[in-house]
Design an enzyme around this catalytic site. Structure first.
Site, PDB file in Angstrom:
ATOM      1  NE  ARG A 100      -4.075  -1.966   1.892  1.00  0.00           N
ATOM      2  CZ  ARG A 100      -3.903  -3.088   2.598  1.00  0.00           C
ATOM      3  NH1 ARG A 100      -2.876  -3.188   3.436  1.00  0.00           N
ATOM      4  NH2 ARG A 100      -4.740  -4.076   2.471  1.00  0.00           N
TER       5      ARG A 100
ATOM      6  CD  GLU B  87      -4.029  15.301 -16.391  1.00  0.00           C
ATOM      7  OE1 GLU B  87      -4.170  14.184 -15.887  1.00  0.00           O
ATOM      8  OE2 GLU B  87      -3.408  15.513 -17.436  1.00  0.00           O
TER       9      GLU B  87
ATOM     10  CE  LYS C 145       4.560  17.603 -15.173  1.00  0.00           C
ATOM     11  NZ  LYS C 145       4.560  16.352 -15.872  1.00  0.00           N
TER      12      LYS C 145
ATOM     13  CG  HIS D 277       6.034  11.883 -26.706  1.00  0.00           C
ATOM     14  ND1 HIS D 277       4.659  11.955 -26.814  1.00  0.00           N
ATOM     15  CD2 HIS D 277       6.384  12.853 -25.819  1.00  0.00           C
ATOM     16  CE1 HIS D 277       4.210  12.923 -26.024  1.00  0.00           C
ATOM     17  NE2 HIS D 277       5.233  13.481 -25.415  1.00  0.00           N
TER      18      HIS D 277
ATOM     19  NE  ARG E 120      -0.406  17.244 -14.033  1.00  0.00           N
ATOM     20  CZ  ARG E 120       0.013  16.549 -12.967  1.00  0.00           C
ATOM     21  NH1 ARG E 120      -0.428  16.832 -11.766  1.00  0.00           N
ATOM     22  NH2 ARG E 120       0.866  15.572 -13.099  1.00  0.00           N
TER      23      ARG E 120
ATOM     24  CG  HIS F 136       1.723  16.837 -25.742  1.00  0.00           C
ATOM     25  ND1 HIS F 136       2.586  17.909 -25.728  1.00  0.00           N
ATOM     26  CD2 HIS F 136       2.402  15.802 -25.157  1.00  0.00           C
ATOM     27  CE1 HIS F 136       3.727  17.544 -25.151  1.00  0.00           C
ATOM     28  NE2 HIS F 136       3.642  16.264 -24.804  1.00  0.00           N
TER      29      HIS F 136
ATOM     30  CE  LYS G  26      -0.345  13.178 -15.790  1.00  0.00           C
ATOM     31  NZ  LYS G  26      -1.229  13.261 -16.969  1.00  0.00           N
TER      32      LYS G  26
ATOM     33  CG  ASN H 297      -2.416  17.783 -22.849  1.00  0.00           C
ATOM     34  OD1 ASN H 297      -1.531  16.944 -22.747  1.00  0.00           O
ATOM     35  ND2 ASN H 297      -3.571  17.692 -22.219  1.00  0.00           N
TER      36      ASN H 297
ATOM     37  CD  GLU I 166       7.423  16.834 -23.738  1.00  0.00           C
ATOM     38  OE1 GLU I 166       6.587  17.704 -23.405  1.00  0.00           O
ATOM     39  OE2 GLU I 166       7.123  15.810 -24.394  1.00  0.00           O
TER      40      GLU I 166
ATOM     41  CG  HIS J 113      -0.744  12.451 -27.746  1.00  0.00           C
ATOM     42  ND1 HIS J 113      -1.394  13.131 -26.731  1.00  0.00           N
ATOM     43  CD2 HIS J 113       0.412  11.992 -27.209  1.00  0.00           C
ATOM     44  CE1 HIS J 113      -0.644  13.085 -25.638  1.00  0.00           C
ATOM     45  NE2 HIS J 113       0.453  12.405 -25.898  1.00  0.00           N
TER      46      HIS J 113
HETATM   47  N1  LIG Z   1       4.312  10.533 -15.547  1.00  0.00           N
HETATM   48  C1  LIG Z   1       4.259  11.584 -16.331  1.00  0.00           C
HETATM   49  O1  LIG Z   1       3.790  12.649 -15.946  1.00  0.00           O
HETATM   50  C2  LIG Z   1       4.790  11.460 -17.725  1.00  0.00           C
HETATM   51  C3  LIG Z   1       4.981  12.611 -18.512  1.00  0.00           C
HETATM   52  C4  LIG Z   1       5.546  12.463 -19.787  1.00  0.00           C
HETATM   53  C5  LIG Z   1       5.897  11.201 -20.248  1.00  0.00           C
HETATM   54  N2  LIG Z   1       5.687  10.114 -19.462  1.00  0.00           N
HETATM   55  C6  LIG Z   1       6.077   8.766 -19.917  1.00  0.00           C
HETATM   56  O2  LIG Z   1       7.492   8.780 -20.080  1.00  0.00           O
HETATM   57  C7  LIG Z   1       7.836   7.778 -21.031  1.00  0.00           C
HETATM   58  C8  LIG Z   1       8.883   8.353 -21.955  1.00  0.00           C
HETATM   59  O3  LIG Z   1      10.015   8.692 -21.211  1.00  0.00           O
HETATM   60  P1  LIG Z   1      11.450   8.930 -21.898  1.00  0.00           P
HETATM   61  O4  LIG Z   1      11.300   9.839 -23.057  1.00  0.00           O
HETATM   62  O5  LIG Z   1      12.391   9.300 -20.824  1.00  0.00           O
HETATM   63  O6  LIG Z   1      11.784   7.499 -22.553  1.00  0.00           O
HETATM   64  P2  LIG Z   1      12.490   6.194 -21.993  1.00  0.00           P
HETATM   65  O7  LIG Z   1      12.318   6.039 -20.550  1.00  0.00           O
HETATM   66  O8  LIG Z   1      12.047   5.085 -22.872  1.00  0.00           O
HETATM   67  O9  LIG Z   1      14.049   6.483 -22.288  1.00  0.00           O
HETATM   68  C9  LIG Z   1      14.463   6.652 -23.628  1.00  0.00           C
HETATM   69  C10 LIG Z   1      15.658   5.742 -23.957  1.00  0.00           C
HETATM   70  O10 LIG Z   1      16.837   6.308 -23.393  1.00  0.00           O
HETATM   71  C11 LIG Z   1      17.532   5.324 -22.628  1.00  0.00           C
HETATM   72  N3  LIG Z   1      18.219   6.058 -21.569  1.00  0.00           N
HETATM   73  C12 LIG Z   1      17.648   6.686 -20.510  1.00  0.00           C
HETATM   74  N4  LIG Z   1      18.566   7.374 -19.827  1.00  0.00           N
HETATM   75  C13 LIG Z   1      19.754   7.161 -20.453  1.00  0.00           C
HETATM   76  C14 LIG Z   1      21.069   7.634 -20.225  1.00  0.00           C
HETATM   77  N5  LIG Z   1      21.357   8.495 -19.258  1.00  0.00           N
HETATM   78  N6  LIG Z   1      22.037   7.193 -21.046  1.00  0.00           N
HETATM   79  C15 LIG Z   1      21.763   6.362 -22.087  1.00  0.00           C
HETATM   80  N7  LIG Z   1      20.518   5.917 -22.368  1.00  0.00           N
HETATM   81  C16 LIG Z   1      19.534   6.315 -21.552  1.00  0.00           C
HETATM   82  C17 LIG Z   1      16.449   4.386 -22.172  1.00  0.00           C
HETATM   83  O11 LIG Z   1      16.983   3.125 -21.825  1.00  0.00           O
HETATM   84  C18 LIG Z   1      15.545   4.341 -23.397  1.00  0.00           C
HETATM   85  O12 LIG Z   1      16.079   3.440 -24.349  1.00  0.00           O
HETATM   86  C19 LIG Z   1       6.548   7.338 -21.688  1.00  0.00           C
HETATM   87  O13 LIG Z   1       6.192   6.074 -21.204  1.00  0.00           O
HETATM   88  C20 LIG Z   1       5.538   8.375 -21.253  1.00  0.00           C
HETATM   89  O14 LIG Z   1       4.230   7.841 -21.141  1.00  0.00           O
HETATM   90  C21 LIG Z   1       5.156  10.218 -18.219  1.00  0.00           C
HETATM   91 ZN   LIG Z   2       5.188  15.067 -24.032  1.00  0.00          ZN
END
Ligand SMILES: NC(=O)c1ccc[n+]([C@@H]2O[C@H](COP(=O)([O-])OP(=O)(O)OC[C@H]3O[C@@H](n4cnc5c(N)ncnc54)[C@H](O)[C@@H]3O)[C@@H](O)[C@H]2O)c1
Ligand SMILES: [Zn+2]
Length: 373
Positions: free
Chosen positions: A115, A251, A241, A278, A255, A262, A137, A259, A179, A266
């Protein structure tokens, strides 16, 4: 001294610390963490994970496969098993070391295991530093769609070390810049100045993954100004942010401004069956949003011009390269935010002046998309 951003959140306040080299001194913070598991993936484990876990006396490493396709309940089940094997109890800590995929999954596992246990975010991509590690999130994807299962789980601490970006592929850096640029147009013009004043990654061509470290912000003055420039850029982008999520933690309203770009982005991801990453889809989405803002006379044409210039400067795409406007429109129309089929866009009256506009005629949108071919 680390830059410190204090965040007020419904689940409790926390600090975001930003400092070059901070991960080498993690033991200072780890005293209160109890037993911990560092959740990371197969790419990041050998680069940063193994050394980090070794520096924490009571930490074990849990390594998940790399990729959005593993952001699933199956991986969460594996993490629970790893937590039990490591002897985590209610006083323990889950540490996410990775990009948004690792952060979202580790956070969801931390929110639900027994939990809820303590949760520390150590983002390693530019996107996760300025976006996903802030705001609470967390969640996973289902076969039916992305991020369909999740919850809000505020971290107890976010530790940002720009040094880890040295190993990030240039393409991932650019995706994070989409971003950063979004945050600049939403709320902080100085971010745009900082991005524009730094060297562009012009030596790189195309959008293939580059084996080199990112060149923007690794300027010839990198020894003196580079890392502190990166810290300052990240600090400002994070602050945008933080300001938004503090005013709208669940949200319900503002918030939605995050977008910007986006709705188009998307739809481009969907229309290309996720062949476009993305950040690149958001890049061209930001330009579409800026052009639509100007077409609706919400702002002057200098806003789309500035958007196009800055996207070009960091090497993000500005054209749709043949993706059918009708296919993009059809993907947009399935957006759950288009309540009852009414279109809904975050647009700009100027830098720092986002606004939500509904019921934009389809012809106007198709025209914007056709002009971006
Ligand atoms: N929670 C939220 O508010 C929120 C907001 C935006 C996006 N997201 C989520 O985030 C995800 C995308 O995140 P992302 O763009 O970081 O992608 P990711 O986590 O897939 O990382 C991108 C790539 O970079 C590699 N990598 C990461 N750090 C590295 C480093 N220091 N050196 C070498 N390689 C490295 C990873 O292994 C991966 O292959 C999606 O799933 C999306 O839904 C969540
Ligand atoms: Zn984004």
């Amino acid at each position: 001294m680390a830059e410190r951003i204090h965040v007020t959140a419904p689940g409790g306040d926390y600090d975001i610390l930003i400092e070059s080299g901070i991960l080498k001194n993690l033991a200072i913070y780890a005293g209160a963490w109890g037993k911990s598991v560092v959740v990371t993936n197969t790419t990041i484990a050998p680069l940063h994970g193994e050394s980090l876990a070794a520096s924490l006396p009571k930490a074990k490493l849990a390594v998940v496969p790399d990729g959005e396709q593993y952001k699933t309940l199956e991986t969460i089940a594996q993490l629970y098993a790893d937590f039990i094997a490591a002897g985590l109890d209610r006083g323990s800590t889950v540490i996410a070391l990775g990009g948004g995929v690792v952060g979202d999954m580790a956070g969801f596992a931390a929110a639900t295991y027994m939990r809820g246990v303590r949760f520390v975010q150590i983002p390693t991509t530019l996107l996760s530093m300025v976006d996903s590690s802030v705001g609470g999130k967390v969640g996973v994807d289902l076969p039916q769609g992305k991020n369909l299962v999740g919850s809000f789980k505020q971290p107890d601490m976010v530790l940002i070390d720009p040094d880890v970006l040295d190993t990030l592929p240039a393409r991932e850096w650019r995706c994070g810049m989409a971003e950063v640029i979004k945050h600049g147009f939403l709320a902080d013009e100085s971010i745009l100045d900082m991005v524009n004043k730094n060297p562009s990654p012009s030596s790189e061509t195309g959008f293939s993954i580059q084996p080199h470290p990112p060149t923007a912000f690794a300027s010839p003055q990198a020894e003196r100004g580079g890392q502190s420039g990166k810290v300052e850029l990240i600090r400002r982008a994070v602050q945008v942010k933080v300001d938004v999520v503090q005013r709208d933690p669940f949200e319900k309203g503002e918030r939605a401004h995050l977008n910007l770009g986006h709705t188009f982005g998307h739809a481009v991801e969907q229309a290309t069956h996720y062949q476009w990453p993305h950040g690149e889809a958001v890049g061209v989405g930001l330009l579409a949003a800026a052009r639509l803002s100007s077409a609706l006379n919400l702002c002057d044409s200098d806003i789309p011009e500035r958007m196009e210039d800055i996207l070009a400067h960091v090497g993000l795409p500005r054209r749709l390269n043949g993706i059918d406007p009708e296919a993009i429109y059809a993907a947009m129309a399935t957006d759950k935010k288009w309540l009852g089929g009414h279109s809904r866009f975050v647009l700009l009256r100027g830098v720092g002046q986002p606004t939500i506009v509904e019921d934009v005629p389809k012809e106007t949108i198709i025209q914007i998309l056709s002009d971006l071919q």
